[in-house]
Scaffold this motif. Sequence first.
Motif, PDB file in Angstrom:
ATOM      1  N   GLY A 170       0.806  -1.210   0.000  1.00 60.50           N
ATOM      2  CA  GLY A 170       0.000   0.000   0.000  1.00 60.50           C
ATOM      3  C   GLY A 170       0.834   1.252   0.000  1.00 60.50           C
ATOM      4  O   GLY A 170       0.559   2.210  -0.731  1.00 60.50           O
ATOM      5  N   ARG A 171       1.887   1.266   0.810  1.00 63.82           N
ATOM      6  CA  ARG A 171       2.734   2.451   0.914  1.00 63.82           C
ATOM      7  C   ARG A 171       3.548   2.693  -0.352  1.00 63.82           C
ATOM      8  O   ARG A 171       3.823   3.839  -0.712  1.00 63.82           O
ATOM      9  CB  ARG A 171       3.670   2.307   2.121  1.00 63.82           C
ATOM     10  CG  ARG A 171       2.949   2.436   3.460  1.00 63.82           C
ATOM     11  CD  ARG A 171       3.865   2.126   4.629  1.00 63.82           C
ATOM     12  NE  ARG A 171       3.194   2.401   5.907  1.00 63.82           N
ATOM     13  CZ  ARG A 171       3.730   2.121   7.093  1.00 63.82           C
ATOM     14  NH1 ARG A 171       4.932   1.542   7.166  1.00 63.82           N
ATOM     15  NH2 ARG A 171       3.067   2.410   8.194  1.00 63.82           N
ATOM     16  N   GLU A 172       3.937   1.611  -1.015  1.00 66.87           N
ATOM     17  CA  GLU A 172       4.760   1.749  -2.216  1.00 66.87           C
ATOM     18  C   GLU A 172       3.944   1.996  -3.474  1.00 66.87           C
ATOM     19  O   GLU A 172       4.508   2.317  -4.525  1.00 66.87           O
ATOM     20  CB  GLU A 172       5.610   0.492  -2.411  1.00 66.87           C
ATOM     21  CG  GLU A 172       6.678   0.294  -1.333  1.00 66.87           C
ATOM     22  CD  GLU A 172       7.458  -0.996  -1.524  1.00 66.87           C
ATOM     23  OE1 GLU A 172       7.092  -1.765  -2.453  1.00 66.87           O
ATOM     24  OE2 GLU A 172       8.417  -1.230  -0.766  1.00 66.87           O
ATOM     25  N   SER A 173       2.631   1.875  -3.386  1.00 66.06           N
ATOM     26  CA  SER A 173       1.784   1.958  -4.573  1.00 66.06           C
ATOM     27  C   SER A 173       1.716   3.351  -5.183  1.00 66.06           C
ATOM     28  O   SER A 173       1.504   3.501  -6.389  1.00 66.06           O
ATOM     29  CB  SER A 173       0.359   1.506  -4.231  1.00 66.06           C
ATOM     30  OG  SER A 173      -0.277   2.459  -3.379  1.00 66.06           O
ATOM     31  N   ASP A 176      -3.322   6.874  -3.059  1.00 64.47           N
ATOM     32  CA  ASP A 176      -3.837   7.169  -1.720  1.00 64.47           C
ATOM     33  C   ASP A 176      -4.761   6.090  -1.201  1.00 64.47           C
ATOM     34  O   ASP A 176      -4.687   5.684  -0.038  1.00 64.47           O
ATOM     35  CB  ASP A 176      -4.574   8.514  -1.720  1.00 64.47           C
ATOM     36  CG  ASP A 176      -3.636   9.702  -1.883  1.00 64.47           C
ATOM     37  OD1 ASP A 176      -2.406   9.496  -1.793  1.00 64.47           O
ATOM     38  OD2 ASP A 176      -4.136  10.817  -2.104  1.00 64.47           O
ATOM     39  N   ARG A 179      -2.851   2.978  -0.108  1.00 60.75           N
ATOM     40  CA  ARG A 179      -2.127   3.258   1.143  1.00 60.75           C
ATOM     41  C   ARG A 179      -3.090   3.290   2.325  1.00 60.75           C
ATOM     42  O   ARG A 179      -2.845   2.672   3.365  1.00 60.75           O
ATOM     43  CB  ARG A 179      -1.408   4.594   1.024  1.00 60.75           C
ATOM     44  CG  ARG A 179      -0.588   5.002   2.262  1.00 60.75           C
ATOM     45  CD  ARG A 179      -0.350   6.492   2.270  1.00 60.75           C
ATOM     46  NE  ARG A 179      -1.596   7.228   2.349  1.00 60.75           N
ATOM     47  CZ  ARG A 179      -1.830   8.376   1.704  1.00 60.75           C
ATOM     48  NH1 ARG A 179      -0.931   8.892   0.906  1.00 60.75           N
ATOM     49  NH2 ARG A 179      -2.999   8.989   1.858  1.00 60.75           N
ATOM     50  N   ASP A 180      -4.209   3.996   2.166  1.00 61.29           N
ATOM     51  CA  ASP A 180      -5.167   4.142   3.267  1.00 61.29           C
ATOM     52  C   ASP A 180      -5.874   2.830   3.580  1.00 61.29           C
ATOM     53  O   ASP A 180      -6.136   2.516   4.750  1.00 61.29           O
ATOM     54  CB  ASP A 180      -6.200   5.219   2.929  1.00 61.29           C
ATOM     55  CG  ASP A 180      -5.586   6.606   2.823  1.00 61.29           C
ATOM     56  OD1 ASP A 180      -4.440   6.782   3.291  1.00 61.29           O
ATOM     57  OD2 ASP A 180      -6.248   7.501   2.266  1.00 61.29           O
ATOM     58  N   GLU A 183      -3.390   0.641   5.467  1.00 61.71           N
ATOM     59  CA  GLU A 183      -3.244   1.126   6.842  1.00 61.71           C
ATOM     60  C   GLU A 183      -4.455   0.720   7.685  1.00 61.71           C
ATOM     61  O   GLU A 183      -4.304   0.222   8.812  1.00 61.71           O
ATOM     62  CB  GLU A 183      -3.097   2.652   6.837  1.00 61.71           C
ATOM     63  CG  GLU A 183      -3.083   3.304   8.210  1.00 61.71           C
ATOM     64  CD  GLU A 183      -1.839   2.990   9.022  1.00 61.71           C
ATOM     65  OE1 GLU A 183      -1.915   3.031  10.256  1.00 61.71           O
ATOM     66  OE2 GLU A 183      -0.784   2.714   8.401  1.00 61.71           O
ATOM     67  N   CYS A 214       1.968   0.144  12.681  1.00 62.09           N
ATOM     68  CA  CYS A 214       1.420   0.903  11.567  1.00 62.09           C
ATOM     69  C   CYS A 214       1.323   2.367  11.973  1.00 62.09           C
ATOM     70  O   CYS A 214       1.623   2.727  13.117  1.00 62.09           O
ATOM     71  CB  CYS A 214       0.064   0.350  11.129  1.00 62.09           C
ATOM     72  SG  CYS A 214      -1.210   0.368  12.406  1.00 62.09           S
TER      73      CYS A 214
END
Length: 320
Positions: A170-173, A176, A179-180, A183, A214
């Motif tokens: 998610g963070r590397e995608s 938003d 990522r959200d 998380e 997280c």
Amino acid sequence: MTEEYIYAVARVRSRELSLLSRQDVDQLMACRTYDECLRTLSDKGWGGGDLSAEAVLAGEEEKTWAFIHELTDDLTPFNVLLYPTDYNNLKAAIKTVVTGVEPHDVFLPGGAVDPQVMLRCVREGDFSDLPETMAAAADEAYHTLLETQDGQLCDVILDKACLVDLLRCGRESGADILRDYAELTVAISDIKIAVRACKTGKSRAFLESALVPCGTLDAVSLAAAACKSLEELFGYLTVTPYGEAAEKLRESYSAFEKYCDDRVMDLIKEQKMNPFTVGPLFAYVLARRNEINTVRIILSGKLNELDDGMVRERLRDMYV
């Protein structure tokens, strides 16, 4: 943005019109019997014939992914949804090999990694054909189960690896919503782990080995609270973005699960105003999963002749 992607988003917008609405859900709830509910679903294009409820729901899941495959060849953004299936299949592969049981009907469909590849890797003790982080977790879980025969410890290793992979993806995608969503998924999973561990008297060491740090929860504080009492745990949650989760957990676990699913729906509804990213495609898959889960709840209620009020309390918010 390519013309192909613009076309994909346009097709998603068109397909969203066929999603079940709150009025559709009310119509299903008004059905007097389980069979009548299935017939109503058939009229809406779900299943048909003498299919069981699970066959109908599985068919709708397959339709969703077939549609996404039509829209794009790159399923990388959807790995955050596929990892749970992959890691569940990895658990099954490891346990069947270690116990010597033939793997009949133990694998879930729809993952990113072929379960037969997992099975071969476990049998050969060589995990190099798996994605790097998955391979490391598989090796650790496999040898841990061989040495300890502790299936729960094997599960903890793989569950944590799944959440770590999901959060990283998610963070590397760069998107938003991915990522959200990642998380939120990890935070909710941590809360569930903490609640179960508190109720069963698990140690601080267990919690720290199972929880995944997280951005919206402090794993150390969560573990410390869970080791004391449920009220301490709920108290910690009230100072986080998940204060409402504590209220729902006090009410019932089903109320908490509904809260979790509704949080996801709140997240994806924002994508209606963000048409030029992967967001609308991702949001559509989540919306389909949500309506499938809602239909599952209704069908289960009809089959078991539950009071409509009890069923309605568990129904999820709809995308449309």
